[in-house]
Design an enzyme around this catalytic site. Structure first.
Site, mmCIF file in Angstrom:
data_model
loop_
_atom_site.group_PDB
_atom_site.id
_atom_site.type_symbol
_atom_site.label_atom_id
_atom_site.label_comp_id
_atom_site.label_asym_id
_atom_site.label_seq_id
_atom_site.Cartn_x
_atom_site.Cartn_y
_atom_site.Cartn_z
ATOM 1 N N TYR A 1 3.655 10.158 -10.875
ATOM 2 C CA TYR A 1 2.774 9.014 -10.249
ATOM 3 C C TYR A 1 2.015 8.239 -11.054
ATOM 4 C CZ TYR A 1 -1.113 7.993 -6.741
ATOM 5 O OH TYR A 1 -1.825 7.436 -5.974
ATOM 6 N N ASN B 1 0.806 -1.351 -0.012
ATOM 7 C CA ASN B 1 0.055 0.102 -0.024
ATOM 8 C C ASN B 1 0.868 1.228 -0.160
ATOM 9 O OD1 ASN B 1 -2.499 1.648 0.742
ATOM 10 N ND2 ASN B 1 -1.133 2.128 2.404
ATOM 11 N N LYS C 1 2.213 4.186 -10.966
ATOM 12 C CA LYS C 1 0.736 3.409 -10.705
ATOM 13 C C LYS C 1 0.726 2.267 -11.932
ATOM 14 C CE LYS C 1 0.151 4.562 -6.517
ATOM 15 N NZ LYS C 1 0.152 3.498 -5.631
#
Length: 280
Positions: free
Chosen positions: A169, A103, A173
């Site tokens: 980012y 996470n 991802k």
């Protein structure tokens, strides 16, 4: 007796927000839990306050309140030796490792060609390389245990679609999505399932800060890439329909399902947690 009774889960970035919700929900379902977080600022380029040791201690307390055991440690997932030691200590204490929720992650903002080296490196090193280091530390222990298991990689809606103002980012991802799919193929022979979830607008400090609003205020055309939440029927006994952010606890219901046997047919799946926003 829950779906995860007798099992052990490891959750990174567990001091608060999504990580805390995932860890506590695992405990409620019967798992003992290993938790970690950096508990410090990651970089001056990350525009929100970092977690603290007190935050991580509160997560540990909440796990124990559910009647489960917890091993809690301050660890930066960029630190390979510390990760490996935590996994070894967790297996020594609990005897097994069945679930990983990868996470931990960070976010900053800026147009791709205007990002500094520090902005790029911090996001890629934590989100992508740090997750890879976590997987590298955990997978051999899961294979050696011989119990199969479930790995849930926390990607993002930005891991499925382009988003302006945070290209580094999104790159990290999307990389997690690729790692998920590769690992699903590589770990199938060990009965270890690997899936990724892709949340959109979870109410945490990562997106509830002024930096995102500043980018959208300066570049109005970007607003089209960040659709508002659709209205939802109210929960029983509540008031008006909802159009706010989702809560970490709502996302945790999906994660705990992926961790358990009831999702046993799923591996290599990308699950959008978005109330259908990305279908617009």
């Amino acid at each position: 007796m829950g779906d995860l009774t007798g099992r052990v889960a490891f959750v990174t970035g567990a001091a608060r927000g999504q990580g805390r919700a995932y860890a506590v929900r695992m405990a409620r379902e019967g798992a003992d839990v290993i938790i970690s977080d950096i508990c410090a600022p990651v970089s001056d380029t990350v525009p929100y306050v970092g977690s603290t040791p007190e935050d991580l201690a509160e997560t540990a307390r909440l796990i124990e309140e559910e009647g489960r055991s917890v091993l809690s440690r301050t660890v930066d997932i960029r630190d390979d030796a510390a990760l490996r030691q935590l996994v070894a200590d967790g297996v020594a204490r609990f005897g097994r490792l069945d679930v990983l929720v990868a996470n931990a992650g960070v976010l900053s903002w800026g147009r791709l060609w205007e990002l500094t080296d520090e902005q790029w490196n911090s996001v890629i090193d934590v989100n992508l390389t740090g997750t890879w280091r976590t997987l590298r530390a955990v997978i051999p222990a899961m294979i050696d245990a011989g119990n199969g298991g479930s790995i849930i990689i926390i990607s993002s809606s930005a891991g499925l679609k382009a988003t302006p103002g945070n290209g580094h980012y999104a790159a990290s991802k999307h990389g997690l999505t690729s790692m998920t799919n590769t690992l699903a193929l590589e770990l199938g022979e060990y009965s270890i399932r690997v899936n990724s979830i892709h949340p959109y607008s979870i109410a945490t400090p990562m997106i509830q800060n002024d930096a995102m609003l500043a980018v959208l205020g300066k570049h109005h055309s970007y607003l089209h890439s960040f659709a508002p939440m659709p209205y939802q029927p109210p929960a029983k006994g509540s008031g008006a329909k909802r159009s706010d952010f989702m809560s970490p606890e709502e996302a945790a219901e999906v994660v705990v399902w992926l961790a358990g046997d009831r999702s046993g047919l799923l591996s290599g799946s990308q699950i959008a947690i978005d109330r259908g926003v990305m279908k617009y």
